[in-house]
Scaffold this motif. Structure first.
Motif, short mmCIF file in Angstrom:
data_model
loop_
_atom_site.label_atom_id
_atom_site.label_comp_id
_atom_site.label_asym_id
_atom_site.label_seq_id
_atom_site.Cartn_x
_atom_site.Cartn_y
_atom_site.Cartn_z
N GLY A 157 0.88 -1.17 0.00
CA GLY A 157 0.00 0.00 0.00
C GLY A 157 0.91 1.21 0.00
N GLN A 158 0.38 2.35 0.35
CA GLN A 158 1.15 3.58 0.29
C GLN A 158 2.37 3.53 1.22
OE1 GLN A 158 -1.23 7.01 0.95
NE2 GLN A 158 0.13 8.38 -0.11
N GLY A 159 3.55 3.77 0.64
CA GLY A 159 4.77 3.85 1.44
C GLY A 159 5.37 2.52 1.86
N GLN A 160 4.73 1.39 1.45
CA GLN A 160 5.23 0.08 1.89
C GLN A 160 6.29 -0.49 0.93
OE1 GLN A 160 4.14 -1.38 4.93
NE2 GLN A 160 3.33 0.69 5.05
N ILE A 163 9.99 -0.67 2.17
CA ILE A 163 10.11 -1.66 3.26
C ILE A 163 10.16 -3.07 2.66
CG2 ILE A 163 9.06 -2.56 5.40
CD1 ILE A 163 7.60 0.19 5.61
N ALA A 164 9.27 -3.31 1.65
CA ALA A 164 9.24 -4.63 0.99
C ALA A 164 10.58 -4.91 0.29
CB ALA A 164 8.09 -4.66 -0.03
N ALA A 165 11.14 -3.87 -0.35
CA ALA A 165 12.42 -4.04 -1.06
C ALA A 165 13.53 -4.44 -0.09
CB ALA A 165 12.78 -2.75 -1.78
N LYS A 166 13.55 -3.82 1.11
CA LYS A 166 14.55 -4.17 2.14
C LYS A 166 14.38 -5.62 2.58
CE LYS A 166 15.72 0.25 4.28
NZ LYS A 166 15.20 1.22 5.23
N MET A 167 13.11 -5.99 2.80
CA MET A 167 12.82 -7.38 3.21
C MET A 167 13.39 -8.37 2.22
SD MET A 167 8.93 -7.84 4.40
CE MET A 167 8.29 -7.39 5.97
N ILE A 168 13.18 -8.08 0.91
CA ILE A 168 13.67 -8.99 -0.14
C ILE A 168 15.20 -9.04 -0.11
CG2 ILE A 168 13.78 -9.39 -2.64
CD1 ILE A 168 10.94 -8.15 -2.81
N ASP A 169 15.85 -7.88 0.05
CA ASP A 169 17.32 -7.82 0.12
C ASP A 169 17.86 -8.76 1.19
OD1 ASP A 169 17.69 -6.07 -1.86
OD2 ASP A 169 17.85 -4.26 -0.63
N THR A 170 17.25 -8.68 2.38
CA THR A 170 17.72 -9.50 3.51
C THR A 170 17.44 -10.98 3.25
OG1 THR A 170 17.00 -7.65 4.88
CG2 THR A 170 17.64 -9.65 6.04
N ALA A 171 16.20 -11.27 2.79
CA ALA A 171 15.78 -12.67 2.61
C ALA A 171 16.58 -13.38 1.53
CB ALA A 171 14.28 -12.72 2.28
N VAL A 172 16.97 -12.64 0.47
CA VAL A 172 17.76 -13.22 -0.64
C VAL A 172 19.07 -13.79 -0.11
CG1 VAL A 172 19.19 -12.48 -2.61
CG2 VAL A 172 16.77 -11.91 -2.55
N GLN A 173 19.66 -13.10 0.90
CA GLN A 173 20.93 -13.57 1.46
C GLN A 173 20.72 -14.65 2.52
OE1 GLN A 173 22.48 -9.78 2.69
NE2 GLN A 173 22.63 -9.09 0.57
N HIS A 184 -1.95 -5.50 -6.22
CA HIS A 184 -2.81 -4.63 -7.04
C HIS A 184 -3.03 -3.26 -6.38
CE1 HIS A 184 -5.38 -6.75 -4.20
NE2 HIS A 184 -6.24 -5.75 -4.28
N LEU A 185 -2.74 -3.16 -5.07
CA LEU A 185 -2.93 -1.88 -4.38
C LEU A 185 -1.70 -0.98 -4.46
CD1 LEU A 185 -4.80 -3.04 -1.14
CD2 LEU A 185 -5.78 -2.20 -3.26
N ALA A 186 -0.59 -1.54 -4.95
CA ALA A 186 0.66 -0.74 -5.01
C ALA A 186 1.08 -0.58 -6.46
CB ALA A 186 1.74 -1.44 -4.21
N VAL A 187 0.19 -0.01 -7.26
CA VAL A 187 0.42 0.12 -8.71
C VAL A 187 1.72 0.86 -9.01
CG1 VAL A 187 -0.50 1.18 -10.80
CG2 VAL A 187 -2.04 0.02 -9.23
N SER A 188 2.00 1.95 -8.26
CA SER A 188 3.18 2.77 -8.57
C SER A 188 4.49 2.03 -8.28
CB SER A 188 3.13 4.07 -7.77
OG SER A 188 3.08 3.78 -6.39
N TRP A 189 4.42 1.01 -7.40
CA TRP A 189 5.65 0.29 -7.03
C TRP A 189 5.90 -0.93 -7.93
CZ3 TRP A 189 7.10 -4.36 -4.28
CH2 TRP A 189 8.44 -4.37 -3.88
N MET A 190 4.95 -1.26 -8.80
CA MET A 190 5.08 -2.46 -9.64
C MET A 190 6.32 -2.44 -10.56
SD MET A 190 2.96 -4.84 -8.86
CE MET A 190 3.30 -4.39 -7.18
N PRO A 191 6.67 -1.29 -11.19
CA PRO A 191 7.90 -1.28 -12.00
C PRO A 191 9.13 -1.62 -11.16
CG PRO A 191 6.55 0.65 -12.49
CD PRO A 191 5.92 -0.02 -11.30
N ALA A 192 9.16 -1.16 -9.89
CA ALA A 192 10.30 -1.46 -9.01
C ALA A 192 10.36 -2.97 -8.73
CB ALA A 192 10.16 -0.68 -7.71
N LEU A 193 9.17 -3.58 -8.53
CA LEU A 193 9.11 -5.04 -8.29
C LEU A 193 9.65 -5.78 -9.51
CD1 LEU A 193 8.12 -7.53 -6.61
CD2 LEU A 193 5.94 -7.30 -7.78
N PHE A 222 -0.26 -5.15 -13.29
CA PHE A 222 0.71 -6.12 -12.76
C PHE A 222 1.76 -6.38 -13.85
CE2 PHE A 222 2.41 -10.14 -11.33
CZ PHE A 222 2.37 -10.02 -9.95
N PRO A 223 3.07 -6.38 -13.48
CA PRO A 223 4.12 -6.54 -14.50
C PRO A 223 3.98 -7.85 -15.28
CG PRO A 223 5.07 -6.14 -12.31
CD PRO A 223 3.61 -6.27 -12.13
#
Length: 721
Positions: A157-160, A163-173, A184-193, A222-223
């Motif tokens: 959602g807005q501003g999340q 935080i999600a990107a950091k979570m993925i960074d940590t979990a990948v390692q 579907h609620l974070a349309v603007s962040w989909m290109p980053a995903l 959705f990408p």
């Protein structure tokens, strides 16, 4: 062209739309060879027998067509004459040609999907209303020892996004799991995903145990690359009342023996009966979705979490109070837990009406109390948990509409809606598959359609002349209404005229065929109103031919008003902005009697006639409304049950009488919402009005109000064809 010049051979039972489609079908080469239309007109009684069959898709066609036609040609005939049976006939066709597995959805299996995945591709849950995969995923993670710190979930959602990107960074390692809910609620962040999935999730950078889980409702934002590469899963909610009830009873908390036996001594009966009623209510609100706008104006995503919290609250309330506090449990369940999702006031009225069937004293005290008129459904006598599960398993597999409080006709409405969705989906796929080299025939067809529409459109209204003939006056607000309506329709007809003229030029090669014109051409070829027109238009679900006919009728209504003066009976459906007309009628009354307009409301009287020679002394006569879910009994002047297979009923003239609020006499009436189209839902426009909802009209009834509320009865300004 758009108009059918051939006369309908059997208007009594064959709709004009079906006859038009038969004539179109006859234009296909294979059907011309069979002389299908001629045979149909000559053997109308044989075709009527087939048409009246309860299962026409399984019945034999009148000779010689049963042998002459291929299975696909038969499907096309079913589509024209009995569109409600298209889905079953398509299913049997697919099953026969491809096999049973293509019509039977596979059971949902998380471990299989997990086995197909690896650390570099995300697993995507495509959500559907009523199904929440999180509980299943948490359990699966625990079974695989990925719970606690190894399992991180975040609802987007807005501003999340960061935080999600950091979570993925940590979990990948670290090799842990990340769940991103509601993409579907974070349309603007989909290109980053999309960027993360392409650049970060590569074998050399990712721990082999890492998994990225995504949940999203279907969304065009959705990408595409993520969707193509990911493992896709969907978990449909259980269908049918029996399955739904069973699902509720075999999941936590009801399946927990300690919880089920958690009522205090002496309160077990009340708890168990109301628990069954609550689960039944949960199944009903889910199942009503399949009836489209007759079930709910907006299809809400009621799911297990609503039931879980309501069940726990129910136990608390039963245990803590001497008497069961029905007002409190109704408020918590109907207004908060389920009602919290409901954004439409008429849906809220329906939700509370349904809940009142299950939360009342009779459910506990009266062993003969039934949930439906037929008596098939009721709360079973007090027993063990196993007794309840057995009772549910013995319920019928499929249910009759009466259990939802609805008329048997809703099954036809539901099947027609399914057919519409199927055909729309096929057309969406087809329009993209059409090659670039559109042949000569396509251009000729487009040119013919454009010429046909342009020849039907009258010239724009002369607003200066209209303002001179109907000036702004204090005692006649309708003059302003007429001029404003003419202005709105001028805007619409100008858009239609200019796009068609540009399309003709583009076909001749005089102007560039841009994306906008391409889209208009694609819509015209499939008989759909182009999006470009819809943006400037009043709401309408009609196909192209009917839409143009309807538009011309509206323009004629305004022209006749201009030529002959104010009509005695107004065509309510003919207005672009209906609320302006209603305000004008109210304003005339307020100014005539010098009463503040906010002290007035409309009273209603349905007259048993279809025309009037004189206008009323006060208020206005209106026509052009259709009842959906009921009919108007003209002899008794009351709401009555629909006739079998008749989905809509034309309502006679209604007299809208402005009156002081305190002067309106209270009588048993059903407060019936009026909508512009059968979709019923609309957006809130800048004027503060819904784009679809018009006003409530009080209709006299001798049945309980609840009866019509559960039936989803409404008035419509126009039908879909």
């Amino acid at each position: 062209g758009l108009e059918n010049k051939l006369e309908n051979p059997a208007p009594r039972w064959l709709g004009d739309k079906s006859w038009d489609e038969i004539c179109r079908l006859h234009d296909l080469q294979s059907m011309k060879a069979h002389k299908f239309r001629e045979h149909f007109s000559a053997n109308i009684h044989k075709w009527q027998e087939w048409y009246d069959n309860k299962e026409p898709h399984k019945a034999k066609f009148p000779a010689p067509f049963n042998e002459k036609m291929t299975e696909f040609q038969k499907m096309m005939v079913v589509r024209c004459l009995r569109p409600d049976k298209v889905v079953p006939v398509v299913m049997s066709f697919v099953e026969e040609k491809l096999g049973h597995r293509y019509v039977q959805p596979p059971p949902f299996d998380l471990s299989k999907s997990y086995a197909d995945s690896n650390s570099c591709i995300p697993l995507i849950f495509v959500l559907s209303p009523g199904a929440d995969p999180m509980a299943g995923l948490l359990k699966f993670a625990a079974d695989r020892s990925f719970d606690g710190d190894k399992f991180n979930a975040i609802s987007l959602g807005q501003g999340q996004g960061p935080i999600a990107a950091k979570m993925i960074d940590t979990a990948v390692q670290d090799g842990t799991w990340v769940v991103l809910q509601n993409c579907h609620l974070a349309v603007s962040w989909m290109p980053a995903l999309e960027k993360i999935c392409e650049e970060q999730l590569t074998p050399d950078k990712v721990h082999k145990d890492f998994r990225l889980w995504l949940t999203s409702y279907p969304s065009d934002k959705f990408p595409v690359t993520v969707l193509q590469n990911g493992v896709k899963m969907t978990n449909e909610p259980p269908t049918g009342l029996r399955q739904n009830l069973l699902q509720s009873y075999i999941t936590d908390p009801i399946s927990d023996p300690d919880f089920f036996a958690g009522a205090l001594p002496g309160k077990e009966l009340a708890f168990e009966k109301l628990l069954f009623g609550l689960c039944f209510f949960h199944a009903l609100v889910q199942e009503r979705r399949k009836f489209g706008p007759l079930g709910w104006n907006i299809p809400y995503g009621f799911n297990e979490s609503d039931l879980r919290i309501s069940v726990r609250q129910l136990q608390n309330f039963v245990n803590e109070y001497e008497e069961v506090p029905f007002d409190a449990i109704t408020y918590m369940t109907g207004q908060c837990n389920y009602g919290g999702r409901v954004t439409d006031d008429w849906d809220r009225r329906c939700l509370l009406s349904l809940l009142s069937t299950f939360f009342n004293k009779d459910v506990i005290q009266n062993n003969q109390y039934k949930f439906s008129p037929s008596g098939t459904y009721f709360a079973p006598p007090k027993g063990t948990y196993e007794d309840y599960v057995e009772f549910i398993k013995d319920l019928p597999m499929s249910q009759h509409p009466e259990v939802f409080g609805m008329h048997e006709n809703v099954d036809i409405s539901k099947e027609l809606q399914e057919t519409r969705e199927l055909c729309d989906s096929v057309l969406k796929v087809q329009s993209q598959a059409r090659g670039g080299g559109s042949g000569k025939k396509t251009d000729d067809t487009l040119n013919e359609i454009a010429l046909d529409i342009l020849s039907k459109l009258p010239a724009n209204f002369d607003l200066e002349l209209a303002q001179t003939k109907y000036p702004v006056t204090y005692n006649e607000s309708m003059n302003t209404v007429l001029v404003q309506e003419m202005e709105r329709f001028n805007r619409l007809t100008s858009v239609i005229r200019s796009t068609l003229q540009n399309l003709q030029k583009a076909i001749k090669g005089l102007v560039v065929m841009n994306a906008e014109l391409e889209s208009v051409a694609a819509s015209l070829l499939i008989g759909k109103v182009p999006d470009l027109w819809a943006k400037s238009s009043y709401p309408s679900l009609k196909p192209l031919g009917s839409y143009i006919g309807d538009l011309c009728a509206r323009l004629k209504f305004l022209q006749d008003w201009y030529d002959r003066s104010k009509p005695h009976v107004f065509w309510l459906s003919g207005f672009y902005f209906t609320q302006a007309f209603l305000t004008g009628a109210m304003q005339n009354f307020a100014r005539k009697y010098t009463i503040p307009i906010d002290k007035l409301l409309f009273d209603f009287e349905v007259l048993p006639v279809d025309d009037k020679e004189e206008p009323p002394e006060d208020g206005v006569y209106v026509r052009g409304l259709f009842l959906d879910g009921a009919r108007w009994d003209r002899k008794r002047g009351l709401l009555a049950e629909s006739l079998s297979k008749v989905l809509f009923d034309t309502v006679p003239i209604i007299w809208l009488k402005p009156a002081k609020q305190e002067d309106v006499v209270d009588r048993p009436t059903y407060n019936c919402p009026v909508y512009k189209t059968s979709a019923r839902r609309g957006q809130l426009s800048t004027t503060g009005h819904s784009t679809n909802y018009v006003l409530p009209i009080k209709l006299d009834t001798d049945k309980p109000i609840k009866h019509w509320v559960n039936r989803g009865v409404a008035l419509l300004c126009q039908l879909d064809d």
